[in-house]
Design an enzyme around this catalytic site. Structure first.
Site, PDB file in Angstrom:
ATOM      1  N   ASN A 176       0.844  -1.192   0.000  1.00  0.00           N
ATOM      2  CA  ASN A 176       0.000   0.000   0.000  1.00  0.00           C
ATOM      3  C   ASN A 176       0.880   1.243   0.000  1.00  0.00           C
ATOM      4  OD1 ASN A 176      -2.787   1.126   0.220  1.00  0.00           O
ATOM      5  ND2 ASN A 176      -1.773   2.226   1.888  1.00  0.00           N
ATOM      6  N   TYR A 180       0.385  10.313   3.979  1.00  0.00           N
ATOM      7  CA  TYR A 180       0.000  10.600   5.355  1.00  0.00           C
ATOM      8  C   TYR A 180       1.061  11.528   5.942  1.00  0.00           C
ATOM      9  CZ  TYR A 180      -1.881   5.863   4.345  1.00  0.00           C
ATOM     10  OH  TYR A 180      -2.463   4.754   3.774  1.00  0.00           O
ATOM     11  N   GLU A 242      -1.238   1.069  -5.640  1.00  0.00           N
ATOM     12  CA  GLU A 242      -1.186   2.447  -6.121  1.00  0.00           C
ATOM     13  C   GLU A 242      -0.092   2.625  -7.182  1.00  0.00           C
ATOM     14  OE1 GLU A 242      -1.669   1.755  -2.861  1.00  0.00           O
ATOM     15  OE2 GLU A 242      -3.331   3.007  -2.158  1.00  0.00           O
ATOM     16  N   ASP A 291      -4.688  22.434   9.240  1.00  0.00           N
ATOM     17  CA  ASP A 291      -5.105  21.406   8.275  1.00  0.00           C
ATOM     18  C   ASP A 291      -5.887  21.962   7.093  1.00  0.00           C
ATOM     19  OD1 ASP A 291      -5.356  18.695   7.416  1.00  0.00           O
ATOM     20  OD2 ASP A 291      -5.308  18.120   9.526  1.00  0.00           O
TER      21      ASP A 291
HETATM   22  C1  FMN Z   1      -1.700  16.891   1.116  1.00  0.00           C
HETATM   23  C2  FMN Z   1      -2.420  15.701   1.676  1.00  0.00           C
HETATM   24  C3  FMN Z   1      -2.212  15.312   2.993  1.00  0.00           C
HETATM   25  C4  FMN Z   1      -2.863  14.213   3.527  1.00  0.00           C
HETATM   26  N1  FMN Z   1      -2.625  13.854   4.826  1.00  0.00           N
HETATM   27  C5  FMN Z   1      -3.207  12.748   5.331  1.00  0.00           C
HETATM   28  C6  FMN Z   1      -2.900  12.321   6.655  1.00  0.00           C
HETATM   29  O1  FMN Z   1      -2.128  12.947   7.361  1.00  0.00           O
HETATM   30  N2  FMN Z   1      -3.485  11.185   7.116  1.00  0.00           N
HETATM   31  C7  FMN Z   1      -4.364  10.453   6.351  1.00  0.00           C
HETATM   32  O2  FMN Z   1      -4.838   9.420   6.809  1.00  0.00           O
HETATM   33  N3  FMN Z   1      -4.683  10.848   5.101  1.00  0.00           N
HETATM   34  C8  FMN Z   1      -4.121  11.970   4.571  1.00  0.00           C
HETATM   35  N4  FMN Z   1      -4.417  12.377   3.295  1.00  0.00           N
HETATM   36  C9  FMN Z   1      -5.415  11.613   2.512  1.00  0.00           C
HETATM   37  C10 FMN Z   1      -4.846  10.303   2.022  1.00  0.00           C
HETATM   38  O3  FMN Z   1      -3.660  10.505   1.309  1.00  0.00           O
HETATM   39  C11 FMN Z   1      -5.856   9.572   1.134  1.00  0.00           C
HETATM   40  O4  FMN Z   1      -7.001   9.309   1.903  1.00  0.00           O
HETATM   41  C12 FMN Z   1      -5.292   8.277   0.552  1.00  0.00           C
HETATM   42  O5  FMN Z   1      -6.253   7.689  -0.295  1.00  0.00           O
HETATM   43  C13 FMN Z   1      -4.905   7.300   1.630  1.00  0.00           C
HETATM   44  O6  FMN Z   1      -4.358   6.143   1.055  1.00  0.00           O
HETATM   45  P1  FMN Z   1      -4.968   4.714   1.410  1.00  0.00           P
HETATM   46  O7  FMN Z   1      -6.358   4.728   0.814  1.00  0.00           O
HETATM   47  O8  FMN Z   1      -4.059   3.740   0.755  1.00  0.00           O
HETATM   48  O9  FMN Z   1      -4.994   4.606   2.897  1.00  0.00           O
HETATM   49  C14 FMN Z   1      -3.766  13.482   2.736  1.00  0.00           C
HETATM   50  C15 FMN Z   1      -3.978  13.865   1.411  1.00  0.00           C
HETATM   51  C16 FMN Z   1      -3.326  14.968   0.881  1.00  0.00           C
HETATM   52  C17 FMN Z   1      -3.569  15.355  -0.547  1.00  0.00           C
HETATM   53 MN    MN Z   2      -4.460   2.141  -0.562  1.00  0.00          MN
END
Ligand code: FMN
Ligand code: MN
Length: 490
Positions: A176, A180, A242, A291
């Site tokens: 994955n 974050y 991804e 945020d």
């Molecule tokens: C700039 C930016 C910062 C982000 N920060 C976080 C974060 O701190 N924690 C989080 O869980 N998702 C964060 N996200 C959203 C995740 O990247 C998004 O939900 C992503 O799909 C998570 O991947 P996953 O589905 O594989 O868990 C952020 C997105 C962006 C664009």
């Molecule tokens: Mn994912």
């Protein structure tokens, strides 16, 4: 040809007049945010002509240049995906979704090129990569070598805001990648802001259930070619890689190279790679952090990332972003993702005509959905569908309108949706998971959502009064006035 790496994208942006260099010494503590705000959020700029990407060549306290606002316009998202219009990416996805199991030999042959194309997107393992030009271990590991931003005054400390966090599902072994944020505690320790519903958090929980005192390998890549850099925020199902999706977007496989100190792989073209682990029995206070809601996320307990090795290019570029009051760079990234995934939503729910998420709705607060309504209660069915569709589950307010409302014209939505409401009848509440960043909910991660059925109401839904037509001039009169318009000389 796909972009080789981030710096090739920087050159492209510069050629297109989409990037500005800043040579003055500027402090990554607050000052870069303030400059970015003034450039990227000038209220007089139109949506497609927002300020350029910014390359800070001499951030104070570091020898590494910093790139920000890289994806902060629709035009730059199109450049990132190498298309003239984002809809072209959507069309490609639609093409793949339309692929059916071929029946006859002729159909099979016809499909071969598409299947071969699909196969050609799979990530490719390579022996070496530019990200290994410099390797630092032991006492040479120091995150503070990089110009990591402290974005806003009340932020807990500096935060890495544009990381690709790599983990493996401890049960299936599948990769994955998620974006974050990571709070820098000291030169080799950071927070790991895995919100509870995200895939990284699930890997952590599964590993901890099997071995509460163990640790899991984690690697973090910062800055790669644009499609790969953006892949961490794609809302795709668990166990779908991804990096495969990034390969699809760039039409070339992502080359992956094995880490020095763990067995994860990272994009070989990464600017910077952090290798290490997360202990399964360690949590630490993370935040506050200014945020993308426009408010500070308050402190919370999150896992801790220990960096054991840093590898990077000879002259790495540090890719970052600033979030804050909307709209910011993440709005344009989110908008592109919304456009690209619309065909996927439509495939599952063909009644969906279009969706819009206004910037001020910060993604999870508001989704406007137009549907072609064809049975009683259809609007409520779509609300429930969205609340069960991946990360759309977080949507706090869903407004469902009829197909003839342009969801991107917020004035039209306000006008027509409000005219269509009998609030007591048309509002539906639902309890369930909510976005971790929603500070108004009764508790973190759990709370309520609201659906607004703003479609025309039908007799079969118990509405027996006549529903009026929208006022429109007839075409005969319009043509008549067209023909005498010049003579009227108005
Ligand atoms: C700039 C930016 C910062 C982000 N920060 C976080 C974060 O701190 N924690 C989080 O869980 N998702 C964060 N996200 C959203 C995740 O990247 C998004 O939900 C992503 O799909 C998570 O991947 P996953 O589905 O594989 O868990 C952020 C997105 C962006 C664009
Ligand atoms: Mn994912």
């Amino acid at each position: 040809m796909a972009y080789r790496d981030l710096r090739e994208f920087v050159r492209k942006l510069e050629k297109e007049g989409e990037l500005q260099r800043i040579r003055a010494d500027v402090d990554p503590v607050l000052e870069i945010t303030e400059i970015t705000q003034r450039i990227a959020r000038d209220p007089n700029r139109k949506r497609n002509s927002v300020g350029p990407a910014l390359l800070f060549e001499k951030p104070k306290g570091s020898r590494v240049p910093l790139l920000v606002n890289t994806f902060g316009s629709v035009r730059r998202m199109e450049l990132a995906f190498e298309v003239d219009r984002l809809e072209e990416v959507a069309d490609r996805i639609r093409g793949f979704l339309a692929m059916e199991t071929p029946q006859g030999l002729f159909d099979k042959i016809k499909m071969l090129p598409k299947l071969a194309e699909l196969g050609s997107f799979f990530p490719k393992s390579v022996k070496d990569g530019d990200c290994k030009e410099v390797i630092r271990t032991g006492t040479h590991v120091n995150l503070l070598d990089f110009p990591i931003l402290k974005c806003w005054p009340q932020d807990g400390s500096r935060f890495i805001t544009f990381p690709l966090v790599f983990t493996r599902n401890p049960e299936s072994g599948k990769r994955n990648v998620g974006m974050y944020r990571m709070q820098v505690y000291d030169k080799n320790t950071t927070g790991m802001h895995w919100q509870t519903q995200k895939h990284g958090a699930e890997h952590f929980r599964r590993a901890r259930a099997a071995n509460p005192d163990g640790k899991i390998p984690v690697s973090v890549a910062i800055g790669a070619d644009p499609a790969t850099s953006l892949a961490g925020m794609l809302p795709i199902p668990p166990d779908l890689d991804e990096m495969m999706f990034a390969g699809f977007l760039r039409r070339e496989p992502v080359e992956m190279v094995k880490c020095e100190t763990n067995d994860l792989e990272v994009p070989a073209n990464s600017e910077i790679v952090l290798e290490g682990y997360v202990s399964l029995n360690e949590m630490r206070t993370e935040g506050p952090f200014g945020d993308h809601t426009g408010f500070y996320s308050l402190e919370g307990e999150f896992p801790v990332f220990h960096v054991e090795c840093i590898t990077h290019k000879k002259d790495p570029i540090y890719l970052t972003t600033v979030v804050g009051p909307p709209p910011q760079e993440d709005f344009y990234i989110g908008y592109a993702v919304e456009r690209v995934f619309l065909p996927v939503m439509k495939m599952q729910y063909p009644e969906i005509v279009d969706v819009a998420m206004p910037a001020e709705g910060i993604f999870h607060n508001l989704m406007i959905v137009a549907i072609r309504k064809s049975y009683p209660g259809h609007a409520r069915k779509i609300m429930n569908a969205i609340w069960s569709l991946g990360q759309a589950m977080f949507t706090k307010v869903i407004v469902v309108v009829d197909h003839d409302v342009n969801v991107h014209d917020y004035r039209e939505v306000v006008w027509k949706a409000l005219c269509a409401l009998d609030p007591e009848r048309d509002i539906q509440f639902s309890l369930g998971p909510v976005d971790t960043l929603d500070h108004a909910q009764r508790m973190q991660d759990y709370g309520s959502k609201m659906g607004v059925d703003a479609t025309r109401k039908w007799p079969t839904e118990g509405f027996t009064r006549p529903w009026p037509d929208e006022i429109l001039m007839d075409s005969k009169t319009k043509a008549k006035i067209d023909s005498i318009w010049k003579i009227l000389d108005l």
